[in-house]
Design a protein around this motif. Structure first.
Motif, PDB file in Angstrom:
ATOM      1  N   VAL A 108       0.839  -1.182   0.000  1.00  0.00           N
ATOM      2  CA  VAL A 108       0.000   0.000   0.000  1.00  0.00           C
ATOM      3  C   VAL A 108       0.883   1.244   0.000  1.00  0.00           C
ATOM      4  O   VAL A 108       1.771   1.373   0.836  1.00  0.00           O
ATOM      5  N   PRO A 109       0.681   2.158  -0.932  1.00  0.00           N
ATOM      6  CA  PRO A 109       1.508   3.363  -0.974  1.00  0.00           C
ATOM      7  C   PRO A 109       1.310   4.189   0.287  1.00  0.00           C
ATOM      8  O   PRO A 109       0.402   3.966   1.079  1.00  0.00           O
ATOM      9  N   ALA A 110       2.179   5.150   0.464  1.00  0.00           N
ATOM     10  CA  ALA A 110       2.088   6.036   1.628  1.00  0.00           C
ATOM     11  C   ALA A 110       0.699   6.626   1.721  1.00  0.00           C
ATOM     12  O   ALA A 110       0.087   6.984   0.716  1.00  0.00           O
ATOM     13  N   ALA A 111       0.192   6.719   2.959  1.00  0.00           N
ATOM     14  CA  ALA A 111      -1.188   7.141   3.166  1.00  0.00           C
ATOM     15  C   ALA A 111      -1.475   8.490   2.544  1.00  0.00           C
ATOM     16  O   ALA A 111      -2.590   8.739   2.084  1.00  0.00           O
ATOM     17  N   GLY A 112      -0.509   9.371   2.533  1.00  0.00           N
ATOM     18  CA  GLY A 112      -0.760  10.710   2.006  1.00  0.00           C
ATOM     19  C   GLY A 112      -0.729  10.793   0.496  1.00  0.00           C
ATOM     20  O   GLY A 112      -1.134  11.809  -0.080  1.00  0.00           O
ATOM     21  N   ASP A 113      -0.242   9.749  -0.156  1.00  0.00           N
ATOM     22  CA  ASP A 113      -0.115   9.809  -1.612  1.00  0.00           C
ATOM     23  C   ASP A 113      -1.396   9.288  -2.258  1.00  0.00           C
ATOM     24  O   ASP A 113      -1.463   8.146  -2.718  1.00  0.00           O
ATOM     25  N   VAL A 114      -2.422  10.129  -2.306  1.00  0.00           N
ATOM     26  CA  VAL A 114      -3.717   9.711  -2.809  1.00  0.00           C
ATOM     27  C   VAL A 114      -3.629   9.308  -4.273  1.00  0.00           C
ATOM     28  O   VAL A 114      -4.257   8.339  -4.706  1.00  0.00           O
ATOM     29  N   ARG A 115      -2.841  10.041  -5.041  1.00  0.00           N
ATOM     30  CA  ARG A 115      -2.740   9.706  -6.469  1.00  0.00           C
ATOM     31  C   ARG A 115      -2.166   8.299  -6.646  1.00  0.00           C
ATOM     32  O   ARG A 115      -2.611   7.551  -7.517  1.00  0.00           O
ATOM     33  N   ALA A 116      -1.202   7.924  -5.806  1.00  0.00           N
ATOM     34  CA  ALA A 116      -0.648   6.567  -5.898  1.00  0.00           C
ATOM     35  C   ALA A 116      -1.692   5.534  -5.511  1.00  0.00           C
ATOM     36  O   ALA A 116      -1.750   4.445  -6.090  1.00  0.00           O
ATOM     37  N   LEU A 117      -2.537   5.867  -4.529  1.00  0.00           N
ATOM     38  CA  LEU A 117      -3.623   4.972  -4.151  1.00  0.00           C
ATOM     39  C   LEU A 117      -4.562   4.723  -5.315  1.00  0.00           C
ATOM     40  O   LEU A 117      -4.940   3.593  -5.620  1.00  0.00           O
ATOM     41  N   VAL A 118      -4.945   5.798  -5.986  1.00  0.00           N
ATOM     42  CA  VAL A 118      -5.866   5.690  -7.116  1.00  0.00           C
ATOM     43  C   VAL A 118      -5.203   4.937  -8.267  1.00  0.00           C
ATOM     44  O   VAL A 118      -5.821   4.082  -8.910  1.00  0.00           O
ATOM     45  N   ALA A 119      -3.925   5.225  -8.526  1.00  0.00           N
ATOM     46  CA  ALA A 119      -3.213   4.555  -9.617  1.00  0.00           C
ATOM     47  C   ALA A 119      -3.118   3.054  -9.368  1.00  0.00           C
ATOM     48  O   ALA A 119      -3.251   2.240 -10.288  1.00  0.00           O
ATOM     49  N   GLU A 120      -2.907   2.665  -8.102  1.00  0.00           N
ATOM     50  CA  GLU A 120      -2.822   1.240  -7.785  1.00  0.00           C
ATOM     51  C   GLU A 120      -4.172   0.557  -7.985  1.00  0.00           C
ATOM     52  O   GLU A 120      -4.257  -0.561  -8.507  1.00  0.00           O
ATOM     53  N   ALA A 121      -5.245   1.217  -7.563  1.00  0.00           N
ATOM     54  CA  ALA A 121      -6.579   0.652  -7.781  1.00  0.00           C
ATOM     55  C   ALA A 121      -6.861   0.529  -9.268  1.00  0.00           C
ATOM     56  O   ALA A 121      -7.444  -0.463  -9.735  1.00  0.00           O
ATOM     57  N   TRP A 122      -6.460   1.516 -10.038  1.00  0.00           N
ATOM     58  CA  TRP A 122      -6.617   1.513 -11.501  1.00  0.00           C
ATOM     59  C   TRP A 122      -5.856   0.327 -12.094  1.00  0.00           C
ATOM     60  O   TRP A 122      -6.364  -0.413 -12.934  1.00  0.00           O
ATOM     61  N   ARG A 123      -4.592   0.146 -11.632  1.00  0.00           N
ATOM     62  CA  ARG A 123      -3.763  -0.933 -12.183  1.00  0.00           C
ATOM     63  C   ARG A 123      -4.391  -2.293 -11.927  1.00  0.00           C
ATOM     64  O   ARG A 123      -4.439  -3.156 -12.801  1.00  0.00           O
ATOM     65  N   ARG A 124      -4.889  -2.506 -10.724  1.00  0.00           N
ATOM     66  CA  ARG A 124      -5.489  -3.783 -10.382  1.00  0.00           C
ATOM     67  C   ARG A 124      -6.784  -4.023 -11.168  1.00  0.00           C
ATOM     68  O   ARG A 124      -7.089  -5.149 -11.551  1.00  0.00           O
ATOM     69  N   THR A 125      -7.545  -2.964 -11.396  1.00  0.00           N
ATOM     70  CA  THR A 125      -8.825  -3.108 -12.087  1.00  0.00           C
ATOM     71  C   THR A 125      -8.648  -3.389 -13.566  1.00  0.00           C
ATOM     72  O   THR A 125      -9.302  -4.262 -14.136  1.00  0.00           O
ATOM     73  N   LEU A 126      -7.733  -2.667 -14.206  1.00  0.00           N
ATOM     74  CA  LEU A 126      -7.558  -2.785 -15.658  1.00  0.00           C
ATOM     75  C   LEU A 126      -6.432  -3.728 -16.050  1.00  0.00           C
ATOM     76  O   LEU A 126      -6.219  -3.977 -17.233  1.00  0.00           O
ATOM     77  N   ALA A 127      -5.686  -4.240 -15.065  1.00  0.00           N
ATOM     78  CA  ALA A 127      -4.521  -5.082 -15.353  1.00  0.00           C
ATOM     79  C   ALA A 127      -3.554  -4.361 -16.278  1.00  0.00           C
ATOM     80  O   ALA A 127      -2.963  -4.938 -17.187  1.00  0.00           O
ATOM     81  N   ALA A 128      -3.419  -3.062 -16.072  1.00  0.00           N
ATOM     82  CA  ALA A 128      -2.512  -2.244 -16.877  1.00  0.00           C
ATOM     83  C   ALA A 128      -2.053  -1.062 -16.034  1.00  0.00           C
ATOM     84  O   ALA A 128      -2.797  -0.560 -15.196  1.00  0.00           O
ATOM     85  N   ASP A 129      -0.815  -0.634 -16.258  1.00  0.00           N
ATOM     86  CA  ASP A 129      -0.286   0.496 -15.499  1.00  0.00           C
ATOM     87  C   ASP A 129      -0.757   1.809 -16.098  1.00  0.00           C
ATOM     88  O   ASP A 129      -0.661   2.016 -17.324  1.00  0.00           O
ATOM     89  N   PRO A 130      -1.259   2.726 -15.276  1.00  0.00           N
ATOM     90  CA  PRO A 130      -1.684   4.043 -15.771  1.00  0.00           C
ATOM     91  C   PRO A 130      -0.481   4.955 -15.970  1.00  0.00           C
ATOM     92  O   PRO A 130      -0.166   5.813 -15.131  1.00  0.00           O
ATOM     93  N   ALA A 131       0.225   4.758 -17.079  1.00  0.00           N
ATOM     94  CA  ALA A 131       1.436   5.531 -17.312  1.00  0.00           C
ATOM     95  C   ALA A 131       1.149   7.018 -17.387  1.00  0.00           C
ATOM     96  O   ALA A 131       1.980   7.846 -17.030  1.00  0.00           O
ATOM     97  N   ASP A 132      -0.010   7.367 -17.868  1.00  0.00           N
ATOM     98  CA  ASP A 132      -0.400   8.770 -18.007  1.00  0.00           C
ATOM     99  C   ASP A 132      -1.613   9.008 -17.125  1.00  0.00           C
ATOM    100  O   ASP A 132      -2.673   8.421 -17.329  1.00  0.00           O
ATOM    101  N   GLY A 133      -1.459   9.878 -16.124  1.00  0.00           N
ATOM    102  CA  GLY A 133      -2.547  10.133 -15.193  1.00  0.00           C
ATOM    103  C   GLY A 133      -3.729  10.843 -15.796  1.00  0.00           C
ATOM    104  O   GLY A 133      -4.771  10.980 -15.143  1.00  0.00           O
ATOM    105  N   ASP A 134      -3.604  11.298 -17.042  1.00  0.00           N
ATOM    106  CA  ASP A 134      -4.698  12.017 -17.683  1.00  0.00           C
ATOM    107  C   ASP A 134      -5.445  11.171 -18.707  1.00  0.00           C
ATOM    108  O   ASP A 134      -6.288  11.676 -19.444  1.00  0.00           O
TER     109      ASP A 134
END
Length: 550
Positions: A471-497
């Motif tokens: 689990v990323p650092a608690a304060g790094d919300v963007r990393a939290l969201v990116a990890e959830a995205w990665r697990r859901t889509l089975a792909a890394d969100p290289a571009d946050g946009d």
């Protein structure tokens, strides 16, 4: 000739003032008949009877009027898929060569286009054809299914009996016109004295807005694919007491049935290929322990051959494929003396101990994802059209988990050409792989064929979860969201946009992402918020602004 338009006309004469449709305003049967007659006369002044008329409409009311008006003018209608990219729509138009294109300007209002259509209009008389719908083709070229007036009229009459619709009742209309299920939502009510309520696309895409519409409209029938029902129930929808729930377009799972049974007064599972007109069987589901296809509707004949394939016959069969005589002969061969022509569905079925049909899967590479019929060969063919791709194989990952199922592609290519952009120009979103993996060469069997089983095993191994990710650092919300995205889509969100839906997300995966954020990452976020903030950066910013802990 028996047509649905004649049935609607007869209903308008019997109950001219009754409500027929609710859209931007309320339309009576008298209103609908007048709109159809007026538009039909305008079409008849421009093209001869038996012509093919293409229809580009987003609104459900305009769709119903456009379809009936083309038929009133003695023409067949080709509803276009608004989700298809321009290049694919151009291929469909070039293949169909309609004489006229009706383009919706506003509700019930159309522009007429003729000069800009590709190629000369076809000379084939389609006077017996009610509509042509293009489905995925294994060779890469979509194929047009021609359905006759009698087939459509007979099927709607059968559906009025089972699962049943009566005068004065109402149906929600939300399916795109390029799916024949939309005809059950739009035309079935108009033939029996019932009404439909048009659901705007933005409302259909937002489960909370949809739930509000259902509560206000109080429909008697709601029809949707299992994927849509899954999204709706995942959003916390509590159901609609007294409403009959219909589902079709893809297999109904026991888990979903368990959630839907208490959500309405009845749950019906409907099955049918485009080539046999909308639906051909119906089963009332009373227990999630056993999901069946039920029994055939009125006018439907069926049998199971020695390989387990379901064969259909009766008045509901399509005339065949437009300009595809060999394919028509292959898929619509002559059966036994009492059957006439039959349609080979490609579906494996069996009869249970009680005689009800049970679906076992496909005999070929056609798949159903979130209600969309996809020939894997079509996606492979479009990939191989790219000048730098020498070979491509497309498979379904997590096929046994409908909420996660997605297309994935393996390609052999000479350089790092961007293939997602290539596909976006040629295929609708439903047909695009969520992930493309580059390989130096495709694995082969000892017989020299592509080892699809081996590739599928690679997918299964790659999809196994080795345990909770750090689990990323608690304060790094963007990393939290990116990890959830990665697990859901089975792909890394290289571009946050990057938009969630452009990266392979869909309505079913929204619920998965929501669960990842809530249960696994300590952040509560509504599906509505993901719809409105569909990028990693946007969603993270929303969570930070909202400051809503689990």
């Amino acid at each position: 000739m028996q047509t649905v338009w004649s049935a609607v006309q007869a209903q308008a004469e019997r109950t001219p003032g009754a409500v027929a449709a609710r859209a931007e305003r309320i339309y009576s049967y008298r209103d609908i008949a007048a709109l159809v007659a007026g538009l039909g006369e305008r079409i008849a002044r421009r093209v001869r009877p038996g012509s093919l008329v293409a229809l580009d409409a987003a609104g459900r009311l305009s769709g119903a009027v456009g379809i009936l008006a083309a038929n009133a003018a003695g023409c067949a209608v080709l509803p276009l898929d608004r989700q298809s990219p321009p290049a694919r729509t151009a291929r469909v138009l070039a293949d169909a060569r309609p004489a006229l294109l009706l383009r919706e300007l506003a509700e019930g209002e159309f522009a007429f286009e003729q000069d800009g259509l590709p190629g000369p209009p076809r000379r084939q008389d389609l006077g017996e054809i009610a509509y042509v719908l293009y489905t995925s083709g294994s060779t890469g070229q979509p194929k047009g299914v021609m359905v006759g007036h009698r087939a459509l009229a007979d099927r709607l009459a059968g559906l009025a009996e089972l699962p049943g619709l009566a005068a004065g009742e109402s149906v929600l209309a939300m399916t795109a016109l390029s799916f024949d299920i939309s005809l059950a939502e739009l035309l079935l009510p108009l033939t029996v004295g019932a009404s439909f309520t048009a659901v705007p696309e933005e409302t259909r895409a937002d489960p909370f807005a949809f739930a509000e519409l259902v509560a206000a409209a109080a429909p008697d029938v709601i029809q949707a694919t299992p994927s849509f029902w899954r999204m709706l129930t995942a959003s916390g929808w509590s159901g609609a007491p007294g409403t009959r729930l219909w589902t079709g377009g893809e297999p109904l799972t026991p888990g979903l049935a368990r959630g839907l049974l208490p959500a309405g007064s009845e749950l019906w599972n409907l099955y049918g290929p485009t080539e046999a007109t909308i639906w051909v069987t119906a089963a009332r589901i009373t227990s999630a322990e056993r999901i069946t296809l039920g029994e055939p509707l009125a006018g439907v004949g069926l049998r199971i051959d020695d390989s387990g394939e379901l064969l259909l016959y009766g008045t509901g069969l399509a005339h065949g494929y437009l300009d595809r005589e060999e394919l028509t002969a292959e898929r619509f061969p002559v059966g036994g003396s009492s059957e006439g022509r039959v349609y080979r569905t490609g579906d494996r079925v069996r009869r249970g101990a009680d005689g009800a049909l049970e679906f076992l899967g496909r005999l070929d590479s056609q798949v159903k994802l979130r209600g969309h019929r996809i020939e894997l060969g079509e996606v492979e063919a479009v990939l191989e059209e790219h000048p730098d791709v020498s070979q491509a194989v497309v498979l379904v990952q997590d096929a046994d988990r409908p909420e996660l199922a997605a297309l994935v592609a393996f390609v052999v290519r000479r350089d790092g050409a961007a293939l997602q952009g290539w596909l976006a120009e040629r295929l609708p979103p439903s047909h695009r792989p969520a992930r493309i993996t580059e390989l130096p060469e495709l694995p082969r069997t000892t017989a020299g064929k592509v080892d699809r089983v081996g590739l599928a095993a690679t997918l299964a191994a790659g999809g196994q979860d080795s345990g909770p990710a750090a689990v990323p650092a608690a304060g790094d919300v963007r990393a939290l969201v990116a990890e959830a995205w990665r697990r859901t889509l089975a792909a890394d969100p290289a571009d946050g946009d990057v938009n969630f839906f452009d990266a392979g997300g869909n309505s079913a995966l929204l619920a998965v992402l929501q669960k990842q954020l809530s249960d696994g990452l300590g952040v509560r976020v509504a599906i509505r918020d993901i719809f409105r903030n569909p990028t990693v950066a946007g969603l993270a910013d929303h969570i930070i602004r909202s400051k809503v802990p689990r």
